[in-house]
Write an enzyme that holds these catalytic residues in place. Structure first.
Site, PDB file in Angstrom:
ATOM      1  CD  GLU A 104      -1.117  -2.298   2.204  1.00  0.00           C
ATOM      2  OE1 GLU A 104      -2.081  -3.097   2.743  1.00  0.00           O
ATOM      3  OE2 GLU A 104      -0.066  -2.676   2.029  1.00  0.00           O
ATOM      4  CB  CYS A 127      -0.946  -3.834   8.903  1.00  0.00           C
ATOM      5  SG  CYS A 127       0.239  -2.681   8.560  1.00  0.00           S
ATOM      6  CB  CYS A 136      -1.036   0.083   5.451  1.00  0.00           C
ATOM      7  SG  CYS A 136       0.485  -0.722   5.191  1.00  0.00           S
ATOM      8  NE  ARG A 236      16.167 -28.785  -3.537  1.00  0.00           N
ATOM      9  CZ  ARG A 236      17.316 -29.572  -3.756  1.00  0.00           C
ATOM     10  NH1 ARG A 236      18.534 -29.122  -4.004  1.00  0.00           N
ATOM     11  NH2 ARG A 236      17.159 -30.926  -3.660  1.00  0.00           N
ATOM     12  CG  LEU A 256      19.205 -30.988   0.953  1.00  0.00           C
ATOM     13  CD1 LEU A 256      18.461 -31.131   2.255  1.00  0.00           C
ATOM     14  CD2 LEU A 256      18.024 -31.520  -0.133  1.00  0.00           C
ATOM     15  NE  ARG A 259      23.178 -27.482  -6.972  1.00  0.00           N
ATOM     16  CZ  ARG A 259      22.450 -28.592  -6.489  1.00  0.00           C
ATOM     17  NH1 ARG A 259      22.269 -28.183  -5.032  1.00  0.00           N
ATOM     18  NH2 ARG A 259      21.806 -29.564  -6.648  1.00  0.00           N
ATOM     19  CD  GLU A 346      14.061 -31.307  -2.033  1.00  0.00           C
ATOM     20  OE1 GLU A 346      14.883 -32.345  -2.213  1.00  0.00           O
ATOM     21  OE2 GLU A 346      14.001 -30.414  -2.409  1.00  0.00           O
ATOM     22  N   GLY A 348      13.169 -39.186   2.289  1.00  0.00           N
ATOM     23  CA  GLY A 348      12.631 -40.165   1.498  1.00  0.00           C
ATOM     24  C   GLY A 348      11.290 -40.799   1.879  1.00  0.00           C
TER      25      GLY A 348
END
Length: 395
Positions: A104, A127, A136, A236, A256, A259, A346, A348
């Site tokens: 805003e 807010c 705001c 990710r 992890l 990239r 992720e 297993g």
């Protein structure tokens, strides 16, 4: 198929001028008034429809702007705002980063004097409390905005309708609910974090056609193709944290990190490891000083292993629970207290099953490769005993 509203409008006009016992008395007047009223009502109908279409288009623009903050605003929600006057946009903006100006404020600054008398379209209730930035609502009132259209109320108890009440009490017209579903979906992580006291859980897995996440030998790398890997890295980059089980860490030695996608910051890496077995030679431990890494363990974990991980820069989070296994529900609560609003789970398969059983999974993202690996129940996506999510009652 589109049907003309004229027959319905004509009927309503006829009812308005000639209903009840007085119809016969005013029949002649009614027919004439009907001819006059029908084009007038039609014009009003079309004008209102055009206004609604314009409001919808502007709110969708605000939602598009909000998406630009994805992965950058947590634990704040993504918010977009557009100021419009006489059908023309005079200012717009979005919340770009946590601690930065709210959407805003950015829109009001862009509009300057053009904000006076304008309508503010915003994807979340403004807010009204002092947080990292001033409220705001006060900036909106100072600007002279005539009307505010908010997509959805803010679930935060510090706001939750109070921002709307503040504006209305000051004489600003407020409407709520335009694109409500889209706004909630956009900030599903924020709504889950605030209302349920835990992060949004997104279970992600690459699997074969027969539901396997690894070969018979345990090899789980490169199941899917390059597009799926890019999308996984994008997920990710947008998540606050990534969670894997210690068996996955031991088998795959993953890094992890995000990239292959633009990432303003790397997600927190978490290993569910009830006995603190993560070896110091693993990439997660070796890079802990560069990318924050947490080993979530139990009070029963050996002290020497815990001390060694801490010395390597790994944070050890001890989670209390009723048994020897790591309590994932308690872990989710502990992460929420650290302002983690979303967790990418992720794997297993054992962790997938435990997360589903704990009820901390809200979404499932499956990347399915066009291959079948066989091997019976070897390396199933959902663990050895858990059914896939589609078979769980109530999902």
């Amino acid at each position: 198929m589109f049907q003309s509203p004229l027959p319905l409008l004509a009927f309503l006009a006829w009812r308005a001028v000639g209903r009840g016992r007085n119809f016969a008395k005013f029949r002649g007047w009614g027919i004439g008034r009907l001819v006059l009223l029908t084009p007038c009502v039609t014009r009003c109908y079309l004008a209102r429809g055009m206004q609604d279409a314009l409001a919808l288009r502007i709110m969708r623009r605000a939602l598009e702007l909000a998406m630009r903050g994805r992965g950058r605003t947590s634990p704040n929600p993504m918010v977009g705002a557009v100021l419009a006057k006489d059908g023309t946009i005079v200012g717009e903006g979005y919340h770009a980063r946590v601690g930065g100006p709210h959407a805003e404020i950015v829109a009001l600054d862009a509009a300057a004097e053009g904000a006076r008398g304008a309508t503010l379209y915003v994807t979340l209730e403004p807010c009204c409390h002092m947080g990292r930035t001033p409220p705001c609502t006060e900036a909106i009132l100072r600007s002279g905005v005539a009307k505010v259209i908010a997509a959805v109320e803010d679930p935060n108890p510090a706001v939750c309708g109070q921002g709307i009440a503040r504006l209305r009490d000051a004489g600003v017209a407020v409407e709520v609910g335009l694109c409500d579903a889209e706004a909630r979906a956009l900030n599903a992580a924020f709504f889950t974090w605030v209302t349920l006291g835990r992060p949004l859980g997104i279970l992600k897995a690459g699997m074969s056609l027969d539901g396997k996440i690894a070969t018979r030998t345990g090899d789980a790398r490169w199941i899917t193709g390059e597009p799926a890997r890019r999308r996984a890295h994008q997920m990710r980059a947008e998540a606050d944290a990534i969670l894997i089980g210690v068996e996955t860490a031991l088998r795959d030695d993953p890094l992890l990190t995000a990239r292959e996608a633009p990432a303003p910051r790397q997600p927190l890496r978490i290993v569910a490891d009830s006995q603190a077995r993560l070896p110091l030679r693993q990439q997660l431990a070796r890079t802990a000083c560069e990318v924050p890494t947490v080993v979530a363990t139990t009070p029963g974990a050996p002290g020497d292993r815990v001390a060694a991980l801490q010395a390597a820069g790994v944070e050890v989070l001890v989670v209390d629970g009723p048994g020897p296994r790591l309590d994932l529900k308690a872990l989710a609560g502990a992460l929420a207290k650290r302002d983690i609003t979303s967790v990418l789970i992720e794997g297993g398969g054992t962790l997938h099953a435990a997360a589903l059983e704990a009820g901390i999974v809200d979404r499932v993202a499956l990347f399915v490769a066009p291959s079948s690996w066989g091997g019976g129940r070897r390396c199933p996506c959902w663990g050895a005993s858990a059914p896939p999510p589609s078979r769980r009652p109530g999902d």
